[in-house]
Scaffold this active site. Structure first.
Site, PDB file in Angstrom:
ATOM      1  N   GLU A 186      -0.800  39.720 -28.148  1.00  0.00           N
ATOM      2  CA  GLU A 186      -0.802  40.361 -29.371  1.00  0.00           C
ATOM      3  C   GLU A 186      -1.645  41.721 -28.819  1.00  0.00           C
ATOM      4  O   GLU A 186      -3.021  41.515 -28.348  1.00  0.00           O
ATOM      5  CB  GLU A 186      -1.672  39.916 -30.353  1.00  0.00           C
TER       6      GLU A 186
ATOM      7  N   ILE B  31       8.788  47.956 -53.485  1.00  0.00           N
ATOM      8  CA  ILE B  31       7.742  46.980 -53.579  1.00  0.00           C
ATOM      9  C   ILE B  31       6.602  47.886 -53.255  1.00  0.00           C
ATOM     10  O   ILE B  31       5.483  47.807 -53.924  1.00  0.00           O
ATOM     11  CB  ILE B  31       7.864  45.912 -53.275  1.00  0.00           C
TER      12      ILE B  31
ATOM     13  N   GLY C 257      10.449  52.544 -46.773  1.00  0.00           N
ATOM     14  CA  GLY C 257      10.969  51.411 -46.019  1.00  0.00           C
ATOM     15  C   GLY C 257      10.394  51.253 -44.663  1.00  0.00           C
ATOM     16  O   GLY C 257       9.475  52.185 -44.298  1.00  0.00           O
TER      17      GLY C 257
ATOM     18  N   HIS D  43       2.017  21.602 -71.174  1.00  0.00           N
ATOM     19  CA  HIS D  43       1.514  22.466 -72.091  1.00  0.00           C
ATOM     20  C   HIS D  43       0.077  22.456 -72.418  1.00  0.00           C
ATOM     21  O   HIS D  43      -0.824  21.694 -72.118  1.00  0.00           O
ATOM     22  CB  HIS D  43       2.049  21.982 -73.267  1.00  0.00           C
TER      23      HIS D  43
HETATM   24  P1  FAD Z   1       4.255  42.098 -37.726  1.00  0.00           P
HETATM   25  O1  FAD Z   1       3.819  41.332 -38.764  1.00  0.00           O
HETATM   26  O2  FAD Z   1       4.573  43.311 -37.864  1.00  0.00           O
HETATM   27  O3  FAD Z   1       3.744  41.762 -36.368  1.00  0.00           O
HETATM   28  C1  FAD Z   1       4.028  41.894 -35.241  1.00  0.00           C
HETATM   29  C2  FAD Z   1       2.927  41.972 -34.379  1.00  0.00           C
HETATM   30  O4  FAD Z   1       3.347  42.228 -32.938  1.00  0.00           O
HETATM   31  C3  FAD Z   1       2.155  43.270 -34.534  1.00  0.00           C
HETATM   32  O5  FAD Z   1       0.781  42.712 -34.853  1.00  0.00           O
HETATM   33  C4  FAD Z   1       1.857  44.108 -33.472  1.00  0.00           C
HETATM   34  O6  FAD Z   1       0.765  44.510 -32.988  1.00  0.00           O
HETATM   35  C5  FAD Z   1       2.408  43.118 -32.135  1.00  0.00           C
HETATM   36  N1  FAD Z   1       3.290  43.742 -31.220  1.00  0.00           N
HETATM   37  C6  FAD Z   1       4.255  44.656 -31.279  1.00  0.00           C
HETATM   38  N2  FAD Z   1       4.832  44.949 -30.155  1.00  0.00           N
HETATM   39  C7  FAD Z   1       3.966  44.016 -29.312  1.00  0.00           C
HETATM   40  C8  FAD Z   1       3.941  44.207 -27.751  1.00  0.00           C
HETATM   41  N3  FAD Z   1       4.986  44.760 -26.935  1.00  0.00           N
HETATM   42  N4  FAD Z   1       3.045  43.533 -27.305  1.00  0.00           N
HETATM   43  C9  FAD Z   1       2.125  42.634 -28.030  1.00  0.00           C
HETATM   44  N5  FAD Z   1       2.063  42.735 -29.088  1.00  0.00           N
HETATM   45  C10 FAD Z   1       3.022  43.680 -29.853  1.00  0.00           C
HETATM   46  N6  FAD Z   1       5.719  40.716 -47.002  1.00  0.00           N
HETATM   47  C11 FAD Z   1       5.495  39.684 -47.966  1.00  0.00           C
HETATM   48  O7  FAD Z   1       6.144  38.537 -47.491  1.00  0.00           O
HETATM   49  N7  FAD Z   1       4.802  39.687 -49.065  1.00  0.00           N
HETATM   50  C12 FAD Z   1       4.062  40.718 -49.459  1.00  0.00           C
HETATM   51  O8  FAD Z   1       3.286  40.809 -50.225  1.00  0.00           O
HETATM   52  C13 FAD Z   1       4.016  41.927 -48.360  1.00  0.00           C
HETATM   53  N8  FAD Z   1       3.205  42.908 -48.553  1.00  0.00           N
HETATM   54  C14 FAD Z   1       3.020  44.032 -47.848  1.00  0.00           C
HETATM   55  C15 FAD Z   1       2.486  45.151 -48.086  1.00  0.00           C
HETATM   56  C16 FAD Z   1       2.741  46.064 -47.303  1.00  0.00           C
HETATM   57  C17 FAD Z   1       1.863  47.327 -47.474  1.00  0.00           C
HETATM   58  C18 FAD Z   1       3.398  46.165 -46.093  1.00  0.00           C
HETATM   59  C19 FAD Z   1       3.335  47.223 -45.012  1.00  0.00           C
HETATM   60  C20 FAD Z   1       4.103  44.832 -45.829  1.00  0.00           C
HETATM   61  C21 FAD Z   1       4.105  43.820 -46.703  1.00  0.00           C
HETATM   62  N9  FAD Z   1       4.952  42.730 -46.298  1.00  0.00           N
HETATM   63  C22 FAD Z   1       4.931  41.781 -47.328  1.00  0.00           C
HETATM   64  C23 FAD Z   1       6.055  42.544 -45.098  1.00  0.00           C
HETATM   65  C24 FAD Z   1       5.189  41.734 -44.136  1.00  0.00           C
HETATM   66  O9  FAD Z   1       3.761  42.348 -43.772  1.00  0.00           O
HETATM   67  C25 FAD Z   1       6.120  41.709 -42.958  1.00  0.00           C
HETATM   68  O10 FAD Z   1       7.076  41.269 -43.035  1.00  0.00           O
HETATM   69  C26 FAD Z   1       5.622  40.666 -41.980  1.00  0.00           C
HETATM   70  O11 FAD Z   1       4.170  41.283 -41.281  1.00  0.00           O
HETATM   71  C27 FAD Z   1       6.458  40.501 -40.629  1.00  0.00           C
HETATM   72  O12 FAD Z   1       5.920  39.824 -39.731  1.00  0.00           O
HETATM   73  P2  FAD Z   1       6.321  39.879 -38.220  1.00  0.00           P
HETATM   74  O13 FAD Z   1       5.512  38.685 -37.434  1.00  0.00           O
HETATM   75  O14 FAD Z   1       7.989  39.804 -38.266  1.00  0.00           O
HETATM   76  O15 FAD Z   1       5.679  41.317 -37.574  1.00  0.00           O
END
Ligand code: FAD
Length: 471
Positions: A36, A188, A277, A450
């Site tokens: 990470e 959202i 988005g 309830h």
């Molecule tokens: P991410 O959480 O994006 O994690 C990917 C990680 O990989 C990052 O930390 C990044 O630094 C790391 N990375 C990338 N490339 C590399 C690399 N080459 N080497 C090492 N590390 C790397 N979802 C919900 O379900 N409920 C919610 O209430 C919600 N609220 C949200 C509010 C906001 C403001 C935002 C922006 C998003 C929200 N989401 C919510 C969406 C949710 O955050 C994402 O769907 C979720 O984080 C996706 O998880 P992921 O593991 O796929 O990716």
């Protein structure tokens, strides 16, 4: 492992997809490392997404209740005010507690946590660039899981400075409460941030190209949500196109255009949030070099078992297909590790809940009316309003309703849509119903405590085939 640089499984990305996959893989007996680059685990969700936004939503709601919704309850509070830096600190505390919690879970499960960015060298080797500036090195693995997540989609021509013109990341760390906040996008994230700042006193305008808010919501629910949010003071410019947004000193000038009439207008705002988005994030991953493919939207291409062209490299979460939600990424993380171990895994894409954490909350799971109509599926609707629910009435919190959509013949639950207090918790019962193929009668015959809001859930189910008792 950490001495030989050889692992059974390497996970790239420590967000909800990656960290869950890494823990599950370790629990299944694999020597696992997770790379990470952020310096903290938890990804977008914990650091700049779900968690900080919910901290601000919860505390701004509390403030709004104290200042606007307490006197009639017999609670007199004099001089309540917002200490914005402290509000932000409290959000940071929630984030830090949770991200360091994952580090502990990694230790407990013996996942090697590598702080660096990962880049493919070949289909078994990953180059690590440590974030502390140390020299690059290579690690290798039998299986690799890519979970690099997503980033905010830029708006063509609008330059983000994360101060006056911000993405969801900047809006979570503003230095002061803007007097005027404009938001491009009625999805959202936009609406949650609109709620936060409106409660804190900002004049909030939401500019949305479509004629409705809330991407993916049932049409009737979206209309209701908009009405309720408008009543709370949010201003909506629907069917409106943004032509430009430019910072001019301490203000932002935004040119908008009515999508139908073409009439143009200039708006001025102190902060502009671009929330149109998110897009998959693969920068520096070097996936092309090993023959992995992405589609037009930038999503890494996989089969139904998350496999790429190299079957031992799997991709999960926001960086590939499906809804960009933390719990979807987590489910895939578990399933990916299970595919590697057992050759089978399971994610039910027809049963992934969505929640908007405004007040009232909006939550849904399964199909909405528009989707069923388009598919020609015959259905029945049952609805129950919170105004007729004893707990909601007791709490003076009666906006919204529960809506069930059931198969016209079998009463099998096809979708549940809730707008109301605690909708986000209540939707779990809808998910369970869908997962087990329940009928609305199954739910209507299940005893619910309830007085609870969940009785509205039961009566809405009953309303698909019989008369409700309390309405
Ligand atoms: P991410 O959480 O994006 O994690 C990917 C990680 O990989 C990052 O930390 C990044 O630094 C790391 N990375 C990338 N490339 C590399 C690399 N080459 N080497 C090492 N590390 C790397 N979802 C919900 O379900 N409920 C919610 O209430 C919600 N609220 C949200 C509010 C906001 C403001 C935002 C922006 C998003 C929200 N989401 C919510 C969406 C949710 O955050 C994402 O769907 C979720 O984080 C996706 O998880 P992921 O593991 O796929 O990716």
């Amino acid at each position: 492992n950490s001495t030989t640089g050889k692992y059974d499984i390497v996970v790239i990305g420590g967000g909800p997809g990656g960290y869950v996959a890494a823990i599950k893989a370790a629990q299944l007996g694999y020597d696992t490392a997770c790379i990470e680059k952020r310096g903290k685990l938890g990804g977008t969700c914990l650091n700049v997404g779900c968690i900080p936004s919910k901290a601000l939503l919860n505390n701004s709601h509390l403030y709004h209740q104290i200042t606007h919704d307490s006197k009639h309850r017999g609670i007199e509070v004099e001089g309540a005010s917002i200490n914005f830096p402290q509000l932000m600190l409290s959000k940071d505390k929630a984030v830090n507690g949770l991200t360091s919690g994952i580090e502990m879970l990694f230790k407990k499960n013996k996942v090697t946590y590598i702080k660096g960015s990962g880049s493919f060298v070949d289909d078994h080797k990953v180059n690590v660039k440590p974030i502390d500036g140390a020299e690059d090195y290579e690690i290798s693995a039998d299986n690799i899981i890519v979970a690099t997540g997503s980033e905010p989609t830029p708006f063509p021509g609008i330059e983000i400075d994360e101060e006056r013109i911000v993405t969801s990341t900047g809006i979570l760390s503003l230095k002061e409460i803007p007097k005027r906040l404009s938001i491009i996008g009625g999805g959202i994230i936009g609406l949650e941030m609109a709620s936060v700042y409106s409660r804190l006193g900002s004049e909030v305008t939401i500019i949305e190209f479509k004629d409705a808010i809330g991407a993916g919501m049932d049409g009737e629910v979206a209309k209701n949500a908009q009405k309720i949010l408008a009543k709370q003071g949010l201003k909506f410019l629907l069917g409106t196109k943004v032509n430009s947004g430019v910072r001019d000193g301490e203000v932002v000038k935004i040119e908008v255009e009515d999508a139908k009439s073409g009439e143009k207008k200039e708006l001025e705002s102190d902060v502009l949030l671009v929330a149109i988005g998110r897009r998959p994030y693969t920068e520096g991953l070097n996936f092309e070099a090993i023959g992995l493919e992405s589609d037009k939207a930038g999503r890494l291409v996989i089969d139904s078992e998350f496999r790429t062209k190299h079957p031992h490299i799997r991709v999960i979460g926001d960086v590939t297909f499906g809804p960009m939600l933390a719990h979807k990424a987590e489910e895939e993380g578990i399933a990916a590790a299970e595919y590697i171990k057992h050759g089978h895994g399971h994610v039910n894409y027809g049963n992934i809940p969505s929640v908007m954490y405004t007040h009232p909350e909006v939550a849904w799971v399964g199909a909405n009316e528009e989707e069923l109509k388009a598919q020609g599926i015959k259905y029945k609707v049952g609805k129950f309003p919170f105004i007729a629910n004893s707990r909601a009435k007791t709490n003076f919190d009666t906006d919204g309703f529960v809506k069930f959509i059931a198969d016209a013949e079998t009463q099998r639950v096809l979708g549940v849509h809730i707008i109301g207090p605690n909708a986000g918790e209540m939707i779990a019962e809808g998910g369970l119903a869908l997962e087990y193929g329940a009928s609305t009668e199954d739910i209507a015959r299940t005893c619910h405590a309830h007085p609870t809001l969940a009785e509205a859930f039961k009566e809405a189910a009953l309303s698909t085939f019989d008369k409700p008792i309390n309405f």
